[in-house]
Design a protein around this motif. Structure first.
Motif, PDB file in Angstrom:
ATOM      1  N   LEU A  94       0.843  -1.186   0.000  1.00  0.00           N
ATOM      2  CA  LEU A  94       0.000   0.000   0.000  1.00  0.00           C
ATOM      3  C   LEU A  94       0.879   1.237   0.000  1.00  0.00           C
ATOM      4  N   PHE A  95       0.608   2.152  -0.907  1.00  0.00           N
ATOM      5  CA  PHE A  95       1.320   3.424  -0.984  1.00  0.00           C
ATOM      6  C   PHE A  95       0.425   4.518  -0.427  1.00  0.00           C
ATOM      7  N   CYS A  96       0.967   5.327   0.480  1.00  0.00           N
ATOM      8  CA  CYS A  96       0.237   6.475   1.048  1.00  0.00           C
ATOM      9  C   CYS A  96       1.077   7.717   0.789  1.00  0.00           C
ATOM     10  N   GLY A  97       0.487   8.700   0.140  1.00  0.00           N
ATOM     11  CA  GLY A  97       1.246   9.882  -0.245  1.00  0.00           C
ATOM     12  C   GLY A  97       0.964  11.118   0.579  1.00  0.00           C
ATOM     13  N   ASP A  98       2.021  11.828   0.893  1.00  0.00           N
ATOM     14  CA  ASP A  98       1.980  13.147   1.536  1.00  0.00           C
ATOM     15  C   ASP A  98       0.964  13.280   2.666  1.00  0.00           C
ATOM     16  N   PRO A  99       1.128  12.538   3.753  1.00  0.00           N
ATOM     17  CA  PRO A  99       0.157  12.643   4.830  1.00  0.00           C
ATOM     18  C   PRO A  99       0.196  13.970   5.603  1.00  0.00           C
ATOM     19  N   HIS A 100       1.297  14.682   5.535  1.00  0.00           N
ATOM     20  CA  HIS A 100       1.427  15.976   6.237  1.00  0.00           C
ATOM     21  C   HIS A 100       0.906  15.894   7.674  1.00  0.00           C
ATOM     22  N   GLY A 101       1.307  14.828   8.374  1.00  0.00           N
ATOM     23  CA  GLY A 101       0.936  14.662   9.772  1.00  0.00           C
ATOM     24  C   GLY A 101      -0.437  14.053   9.994  1.00  0.00           C
ATOM     25  N   GLN A 102      -1.193  13.849   8.938  1.00  0.00           N
ATOM     26  CA  GLN A 102      -2.551  13.286   9.044  1.00  0.00           C
ATOM     27  C   GLN A 102      -2.505  11.805   8.657  1.00  0.00           C
ATOM     28  N   LEU A 142      -3.795   4.952   7.968  1.00  0.00           N
ATOM     29  CA  LEU A 142      -3.882   3.842   8.916  1.00  0.00           C
ATOM     30  C   LEU A 142      -5.231   3.132   8.848  1.00  0.00           C
ATOM     31  N   SER A 143      -6.272   3.873   8.549  1.00  0.00           N
ATOM     32  CA  SER A 143      -7.584   3.259   8.362  1.00  0.00           C
ATOM     33  C   SER A 143      -7.557   2.298   7.180  1.00  0.00           C
ATOM     34  N   ARG A 144      -6.946   2.747   6.090  1.00  0.00           N
ATOM     35  CA  ARG A 144      -6.837   1.898   4.899  1.00  0.00           C
ATOM     36  C   ARG A 144      -5.938   0.704   5.172  1.00  0.00           C
ATOM     37  N   VAL A 145      -4.864   0.921   5.918  1.00  0.00           N
ATOM     38  CA  VAL A 145      -3.954  -0.164   6.283  1.00  0.00           C
ATOM     39  C   VAL A 145      -4.718  -1.253   7.039  1.00  0.00           C
ATOM     40  N   GLU A 146      -5.566  -0.856   7.966  1.00  0.00           N
ATOM     41  CA  GLU A 146      -6.341  -1.832   8.740  1.00  0.00           C
ATOM     42  C   GLU A 146      -7.334  -2.587   7.859  1.00  0.00           C
TER      43      GLU A 146
END
Length: 71
Positions: free
Chosen positions: A2-10, A15-19
């Motif tokens: 899973l790739f998550c881009g530019d969370p900027h602290g959010q 993490l919801s998607r990871v779960e």
């Protein structure tokens, strides 16, 4: 993976998607800008996570402590 881009602290959306997906690996793509160490934010997922630092991660002197890595 899973790739998550530019969370900027959010990190909650990632993490919801990871779960939901429970990927074997997670890649955080730039601009993490965490308010505390990523190891703390990611919890048990830390061991499966790779990340690429963005400009918002490296423009502050505290970034090595946020990522848990040394320069």
């Amino acid at each position: 993976m899973l790739f998550c881009g530019d969370p900027h602290g959010q990190f909650a959306p990632c993490l919801s998607r990871v779960e939901q997906v429970r990927p074997e690996h997670i890649v955080l793509l730039g601009d993490q800008a965490p308010d505390r160490p990523l190891k703390v934010i990611l919890g048990d997922w830390w061991q499966r996570t790779w990340f690429i630092l963005g400009n918002h991660d490296t423009d502050a002197p505290e970034y090595p402590s946020a990522t848990g890595k040394k320069c």
